[in-house]
Design a protein around this motif. Structure first.
Motif, PDB file in Angstrom:
ATOM      1  N   TYR A  85      -5.442  -5.142   6.077  1.00 31.76           N
ATOM      2  CA  TYR A  85      -5.991  -4.533   4.862  1.00 31.76           C
ATOM      3  C   TYR A  85      -6.990  -5.478   4.210  1.00 31.76           C
ATOM      4  O   TYR A  85      -6.926  -6.689   4.367  1.00 31.76           O
ATOM      5  N   TYR A  94      -6.089  -1.301  -2.176  1.00 31.15           N
ATOM      6  CA  TYR A  94      -6.187  -1.820  -0.817  1.00 31.15           C
ATOM      7  C   TYR A  94      -7.175  -0.973  -0.026  1.00 31.15           C
ATOM      8  O   TYR A  94      -7.451   0.166  -0.367  1.00 31.15           O
ATOM      9  N   ARG A 117      -8.808  -6.292   0.348  1.00 33.01           N
ATOM     10  CA  ARG A 117      -8.614  -6.104  -1.084  1.00 33.01           C
ATOM     11  C   ARG A 117      -9.959  -6.323  -1.746  1.00 33.01           C
ATOM     12  O   ARG A 117     -10.630  -7.319  -1.491  1.00 33.01           O
ATOM     13  N   LEU A 120      -6.692  -9.636   3.774  1.00 29.63           N
ATOM     14  CA  LEU A 120      -5.329 -10.001   3.397  1.00 29.63           C
ATOM     15  C   LEU A 120      -4.542 -10.459   4.616  1.00 29.63           C
ATOM     16  O   LEU A 120      -4.784 -10.023   5.744  1.00 29.63           O
ATOM     17  N   PRO A 169       0.830  -1.210   0.000  1.00 30.32           N
ATOM     18  CA  PRO A 169       0.000   0.000   0.000  1.00 30.32           C
ATOM     19  C   PRO A 169       0.865   1.262   0.000  1.00 30.32           C
ATOM     20  O   PRO A 169       2.037   1.232   0.355  1.00 30.32           O
ATOM     21  N   LEU A 189       0.472  -7.811   4.624  1.00 29.19           N
ATOM     22  CA  LEU A 189      -0.645  -6.889   4.415  1.00 29.19           C
ATOM     23  C   LEU A 189      -1.773  -7.111   5.413  1.00 29.19           C
ATOM     24  O   LEU A 189      -2.913  -6.737   5.159  1.00 29.19           O
TER      25      LEU A 189
END
Length: 143
Positions: A114, A91, A116, A107, A2, A111
């Motif tokens: 976050y 994201y 997606r 995720l 990100p 990550l």
């Protein structure tokens, strides 16, 4: 990965400026041509409502929330929130709405924290929804 805080802030500031400044300019021109300060507020609010309408599906807001974008001063707050969220795409650091869960993924790994989600689904017209619901049942499996 990100975007970092500086990159996201810069993109959000540019999105905010692109969403608000043209409305100010058009509102100022409308006031100059007509002499009506009320028309200035109406044009500025309508432009911000249009900006909210365009950014809303990308930031987990409903397109009908554009009516909130017409409210003076609140529209700038709403455009700020939408710009901040859109600046991080693809994201997400916010939880998706219930009707978006079918296309969102939590995720893991580096990550973690976050989401997606792919692009927002295309808006289908009422006629297409009715036609899909009334299709022949020949392809349905009954047992």
């Amino acid at each position: 990965m990100p975007r970092g805080l500086v990159g996201r802030s810069l993109i959000a500031a540019l999105l905010f400026a692109a969403a608000v400044v043209p409305g100010w300019i058009l509102g100022g021109l409308a006031e100059r041509w007509t002499g009506s300060a009320l028309l200035d507020w109406i044009v500025t609010g309508a432009w911000a409502g249009l900006a909210v309408r365009l950014l809303a599906p990308w930031a987990s807001y409903r397109p009908r929330d554009a009516w909130l974008g017409v409210i003076p001063l609140y529209n700038w707050y709403l455009v700020c929130v939408l710009s901040w969220r859109v600046a991080l795409l693809p994201y997400r650091d916010w939880e998706p709405r219930d009707d978006e869960l079918w296309r969102a993924r939590w995720l893991t790994g580096d990550l973690l924290g976050y989401w997606r989600a792919d692009s927002p689904p295309p808006v289908r017209r009422q006629r297409e929804r009715v036609r899909a619901a009334t299709s022949p049942a020949a392809a349905r499996r009954t047992r």
